[in-house]
Design an enzyme around this catalytic site. Structure first.
Site, mmCIF file in Angstrom:
data_model
loop_
_atom_site.group_PDB
_atom_site.id
_atom_site.type_symbol
_atom_site.label_atom_id
_atom_site.label_comp_id
_atom_site.label_asym_id
_atom_site.label_seq_id
_atom_site.Cartn_x
_atom_site.Cartn_y
_atom_site.Cartn_z
ATOM 1 N N ASP A 11 4.937 -6.856 3.545
ATOM 2 C CA ASP A 11 5.236 -5.613 4.484
ATOM 3 C C ASP A 11 6.539 -5.288 3.988
ATOM 4 O OD1 ASP A 11 6.054 -5.792 8.160
ATOM 5 O OD2 ASP A 11 6.228 -4.197 6.468
ATOM 6 N N ILE A 12 6.504 -3.969 3.623
ATOM 7 C CA ILE A 12 7.584 -3.053 2.928
ATOM 8 C C ILE A 12 8.992 -3.305 3.821
ATOM 9 C CG2 ILE A 12 7.298 -0.958 3.844
ATOM 10 C CD1 ILE A 12 7.930 0.038 0.828
ATOM 11 N N GLY A 33 0.496 3.826 10.333
ATOM 12 C CA GLY A 33 0.750 3.123 8.934
ATOM 13 C C GLY A 33 2.037 2.517 8.478
ATOM 14 N N VAL A 34 2.260 2.753 7.253
ATOM 15 C CA VAL A 34 3.756 2.420 6.847
ATOM 16 C C VAL A 34 4.830 3.061 7.590
ATOM 17 C CG1 VAL A 34 4.007 3.772 4.880
ATOM 18 C CG2 VAL A 34 4.917 1.594 4.670
ATOM 19 N N ASP A 35 4.493 4.500 7.921
ATOM 20 C CA ASP A 35 5.437 5.280 8.490
ATOM 21 C C ASP A 35 5.736 4.643 9.942
ATOM 22 O OD1 ASP A 35 5.362 8.880 9.333
ATOM 23 O OD2 ASP A 35 7.009 7.467 9.037
ATOM 24 N N SER A 118 -0.088 7.797 0.038
ATOM 25 C CA SER A 118 -1.172 8.385 -0.030
ATOM 26 C C SER A 118 -2.543 7.589 0.031
ATOM 27 C CB SER A 118 -1.357 9.514 -0.898
ATOM 28 O OG SER A 118 -0.549 10.655 -0.459
ATOM 29 N N GLY A 120 -3.608 5.169 2.110
ATOM 30 C CA GLY A 120 -4.035 4.897 3.372
ATOM 31 C C GLY A 120 -4.803 5.996 4.089
ATOM 32 N N VAL A 121 -4.109 6.506 5.179
ATOM 33 C CA VAL A 121 -4.611 7.747 5.980
ATOM 34 C C VAL A 121 -5.082 9.127 5.154
ATOM 35 C CG1 VAL A 121 -3.910 9.372 7.480
ATOM 36 C CG2 VAL A 121 -3.870 6.852 8.155
ATOM 37 N N TYR A 122 -4.289 8.986 4.156
ATOM 38 C CA TYR A 122 -4.281 10.343 3.121
ATOM 39 C C TYR A 122 -5.538 10.274 2.188
ATOM 40 C CZ TYR A 122 -0.323 12.624 5.333
ATOM 41 O OH TYR A 122 0.271 13.532 6.203
HETATM 42 N N1 APR Z 1 4.028 -2.177 4.297
HETATM 43 C C1 APR Z 1 3.471 -1.931 3.084
HETATM 44 N N2 APR Z 1 2.317 -1.190 2.893
HETATM 45 C C2 APR Z 1 1.620 -0.803 4.151
HETATM 46 C C3 APR Z 1 2.318 -1.046 5.549
HETATM 47 C C4 APR Z 1 3.545 -2.099 5.462
HETATM 48 N N3 APR Z 1 4.252 -2.385 6.752
HETATM 49 N N4 APR Z 1 1.300 -0.606 6.363
HETATM 50 C C5 APR Z 1 0.486 0.169 5.731
HETATM 51 N N5 APR Z 1 0.860 -0.121 4.549
HETATM 52 C C6 APR Z 1 -0.006 0.620 3.462
HETATM 53 C C7 APR Z 1 -1.416 0.773 3.623
HETATM 54 O O1 APR Z 1 -2.429 0.039 3.638
HETATM 55 C C8 APR Z 1 -1.835 2.039 2.357
HETATM 56 O O2 APR Z 1 -2.060 1.284 1.277
HETATM 57 O O3 APR Z 1 0.568 1.708 3.010
HETATM 58 C C9 APR Z 1 -0.108 2.282 2.065
HETATM 59 C C10 APR Z 1 -0.054 3.903 2.934
HETATM 60 O O4 APR Z 1 -0.831 4.099 4.017
HETATM 61 P P1 APR Z 1 -0.349 4.835 5.194
HETATM 62 O O5 APR Z 1 0.693 4.374 5.878
HETATM 63 O O6 APR Z 1 -1.711 5.254 5.799
HETATM 64 O O7 APR Z 1 -0.059 6.236 4.138
HETATM 65 P P2 APR Z 1 -0.415 7.653 3.655
HETATM 66 O O8 APR Z 1 -1.979 7.307 3.211
HETATM 67 O O9 APR Z 1 0.439 7.989 2.951
HETATM 68 O O10 APR Z 1 -0.597 8.681 5.021
HETATM 69 C C11 APR Z 1 0.436 9.271 5.514
HETATM 70 O O11 APR Z 1 -0.175 8.404 7.648
HETATM 71 O O12 APR Z 1 1.155 7.002 8.938
HETATM 72 C C12 APR Z 1 0.813 8.408 8.758
HETATM 73 O O13 APR Z 1 2.927 9.596 9.363
HETATM 74 C C13 APR Z 1 1.971 9.046 8.462
HETATM 75 O O14 APR Z 1 1.013 11.319 8.564
HETATM 76 C C14 APR Z 1 1.481 10.082 7.618
HETATM 77 C C15 APR Z 1 0.058 9.675 6.935
#
Ligand code: APR
Length: 172
Positions: A11-12, A33-35, A118, A120-122
């Site tokens: 977990d970051i 997600g990570v945000d 990017s 994950g959701v992206y």
């Molecule tokens: N620690 C480390 N990595 C994490 C964590 C965490 N706590 N939570 C999720 N991840 C990983 C996910 O598994 C993925 O591999 O971080 C990576 C990025 O995923 P997302 O958080 O979905 O980010 P992204 O794909 O860049 O999409 C960004 O998602 O949360 C929203 O506000 C954010 O609109 C933006 C979009």
């Protein structure tokens, strides 16, 4: 050079580094997600600060304090949404890593942790995103810009395996 790179699974928000990178959206007002994890761990003051920053274009980075996080700073960067690969996604993602590293050196950070921006959701393909991440990290470390450690934080087994494979390819 390669000794300055670490690949961990976890977990970051728990990383004991000077700066962690947030995979944010252009509003910088939080998300899932990570945000979401970073905003929850940092506490409400983070949103108060990011609200004042007033957003961030895709591919760029903005700095805030870390508040209740172990990290002193959070580098908010906005990755591209994957649209098939013909919308400059690769250059924008490379920009996220370049600008986040640049911003962290400007704050005085010596150690920085990245999530898979990017991927994950992206929906950016994991292996290609990891190659971009590792290549930008290698270029930055070769430039001798004062970063002592770059940590790639993988969320899950599949990501960890991909990061380890790509690391071996990019850093030899
Ligand atoms: N620690 C480390 N990595 C994490 C964590 C965490 N706590 N939570 C999720 N991840 C990983 C996910 O598994 C993925 O591999 O971080 C990576 C990025 O995923 P997302 O958080 O979905 O980010 P992204 O794909 O860049 O999409 C960004 O998602 O949360 C929203 O506000 C954010 O609109 C933006 C979009």
């Amino acid at each position: 050079m390669k000794e300055k790179v670490e690949i961990v699974e976890g977990d970051i928000t728990k990383q004991e580094v000077d700066a962690i990178v947030n995979a944010a959206n252009t509003s910088l007002l939080g998300g899932g997600g990570v945000d979401g994890a970073i905003h929850r761990a940092a506490g409400p003051e983070l949103l108060e600060e990011t609200r004042k920053i007033g957003g961030c274009p895709t591919g760029e980075a903005r700095v805030s304090k870390g508040y209740n996080l172990p990290a002193k700073w959070v580098i908010h960067t906005v990755g591209p949404v994957w649209g098939g690969g013909n919308r400059n996604e690769e250059n924008l993602l490379a920009g996220c890593y370049k600008n986040s590293l640049k911003a962290s050196v400007e704050t005085g950070a010596k150690t920085i942790a990245f999530p898979g921006i990017s991927t994950g959701v992206y929906r950016f393909p994991l292996e290609r995103a990891t190659e971009i991440a590792m290549t930008e990290a290698r270029k930055f470390l070769e430039s001798g810009e004062g970063i002592e450690k770059v940590v790639f934080v993988c969320f899950g087994e599949k990501a960890l395996k991909t990061y380890q494979e790509v690391f071996a390819r990019v850093f030899g």
